[in-house]
Design a protein around this motif. Structure first.
Motif, PDB file in Angstrom:
ATOM      1  N   LEU A  39       0.828  -1.212   0.000  1.00  0.00           N
ATOM      2  CA  LEU A  39       0.000   0.000   0.000  1.00  0.00           C
ATOM      3  C   LEU A  39       0.860   1.259   0.000  1.00  0.00           C
ATOM      4  CD1 LEU A  39      -2.759  -1.205   2.464  1.00  0.00           C
ATOM      5  CD2 LEU A  39      -2.939  -0.958  -0.023  1.00  0.00           C
ATOM      6  N   SER A  40       2.005   1.199   0.641  1.00  0.00           N
ATOM      7  CA  SER A  40       2.951   2.314   0.602  1.00  0.00           C
ATOM      8  C   SER A  40       3.419   2.544  -0.836  1.00  0.00           C
ATOM      9  CB  SER A  40       4.144   2.011   1.506  1.00  0.00           C
ATOM     10  OG  SER A  40       5.195   2.905   1.282  1.00  0.00           O
ATOM     11  N   PHE A  41       3.708   1.456  -1.530  1.00  0.00           N
ATOM     12  CA  PHE A  41       4.126   1.541  -2.928  1.00  0.00           C
ATOM     13  C   PHE A  41       3.023   2.153  -3.796  1.00  0.00           C
ATOM     14  CE2 PHE A  41       4.143  -0.489  -7.143  1.00  0.00           C
ATOM     15  CZ  PHE A  41       5.341   0.010  -7.624  1.00  0.00           C
ATOM     16  N   LEU A  42       1.792   1.677  -3.656  1.00  0.00           N
ATOM     17  CA  LEU A  42       0.687   2.194  -4.460  1.00  0.00           C
ATOM     18  C   LEU A  42       0.380   3.657  -4.148  1.00  0.00           C
ATOM     19  CD1 LEU A  42      -1.830  -0.794  -4.401  1.00  0.00           C
ATOM     20  CD2 LEU A  42      -0.464   0.005  -6.344  1.00  0.00           C
ATOM     21  N   SER A  43       0.479   4.035  -2.877  1.00  0.00           N
ATOM     22  CA  SER A  43       0.110   5.400  -2.481  1.00  0.00           C
ATOM     23  C   SER A  43       1.108   6.444  -2.970  1.00  0.00           C
ATOM     24  CB  SER A  43      -0.047   5.493  -0.968  1.00  0.00           C
ATOM     25  OG  SER A  43       1.192   5.312  -0.323  1.00  0.00           O
ATOM     26  N   ARG A  44       2.288   6.022  -3.401  1.00  0.00           N
ATOM     27  CA  ARG A  44       3.279   6.982  -3.903  1.00  0.00           C
ATOM     28  C   ARG A  44       2.806   7.732  -5.132  1.00  0.00           C
ATOM     29  NH1 ARG A  44       8.198   2.957  -3.453  1.00  0.00           N
ATOM     30  NH2 ARG A  44       8.198   2.753  -1.191  1.00  0.00           N
ATOM     31  N   THR A  45       1.812   7.210  -5.829  1.00  0.00           N
ATOM     32  CA  THR A  45       1.282   7.937  -6.980  1.00  0.00           C
ATOM     33  C   THR A  45       0.555   9.206  -6.535  1.00  0.00           C
ATOM     34  OG1 THR A  45      -0.762   6.664  -6.960  1.00  0.00           O
ATOM     35  CG2 THR A  45       1.008   5.858  -8.367  1.00  0.00           C
ATOM     36  N   SER A  46       0.078   9.237  -5.279  1.00  0.00           N
ATOM     37  CA  SER A  46      -0.617  10.407  -4.747  1.00  0.00           C
ATOM     38  C   SER A  46       0.294  11.329  -3.947  1.00  0.00           C
ATOM     39  CB  SER A  46      -1.772   9.971  -3.833  1.00  0.00           C
ATOM     40  OG  SER A  46      -2.708   9.223  -4.560  1.00  0.00           O
ATOM     41  N   GLY A  47       1.336  10.780  -3.340  1.00  0.00           N
ATOM     42  CA  GLY A  47       2.229  11.599  -2.521  1.00  0.00           C
ATOM     43  C   GLY A  47       3.134  10.748  -1.661  1.00  0.00           C
ATOM     44  N   LYS A  48       3.699  11.362  -0.646  1.00  0.00           N
ATOM     45  CA  LYS A  48       4.641  10.688   0.242  1.00  0.00           C
ATOM     46  C   LYS A  48       3.880   9.917   1.320  1.00  0.00           C
ATOM     47  CE  LYS A  48       8.332  11.683   3.505  1.00  0.00           C
ATOM     48  NZ  LYS A  48       8.998  12.753   4.254  1.00  0.00           N
ATOM     49  N   PHE A  49       4.128   8.614   1.400  1.00  0.00           N
ATOM     50  CA  PHE A  49       3.464   7.757   2.379  1.00  0.00           C
ATOM     51  C   PHE A  49       3.798   8.213   3.797  1.00  0.00           C
ATOM     52  CE2 PHE A  49       3.759   4.140   5.289  1.00  0.00           C
ATOM     53  CZ  PHE A  49       2.476   3.620   5.200  1.00  0.00           C
TER      54      PHE A  49
END
Length: 97
Positions: free
Chosen positions: A38-48
């Motif tokens: 989920l940290s990897f996927l959320s990088r498209t939106s910003g910094k985890f």
């Protein structure tokens, strides 16, 4: 940040370029339903920053909620498309509640 509201300040927030924001990821494949995935996927939106407690404890499997620091100078994505295991196309939807 606290300041007096005026129509001018509403149009252009003073010095605000990033902020923490909860992001909902839907249709996440099971093999990515982990802090690392989920940290990897959320990088498209910003910094985890962190996982929501419901996501961390697997209370809701239909929505993965992640806190990220978004860059307000860039558009926020609505979808992530990638090749999953076995080469199948995967589409993860993103919303910003």
């Amino acid at each position: 940040m606290l300041g007096e509201w005026t129509p001018e300040t509403a149009r252009s927030p003073h010095g605000l370029s990033a902020m923490p924001l909860w992001v909902d990821l839907m249709n996440v494949p099971g093999y990515l339903y982990s802090k690392k995935g989920l940290s990897f996927l959320s990088r498209t939106s910003g910094k985890f920053i962190k996982l929501h407690p419901n996501t961390e404890h697997c209370v809701r499997m239909d929505v993965s909620r992640v806190l990220v620091e978004v860059d307000l100078t860039k558009p926020l994505p609505n979808k992530i498309s990638f090749k999953g295991r076995g080469g199948a196309d995967v589409m993860v939807s993103i919303s910003y509640p």
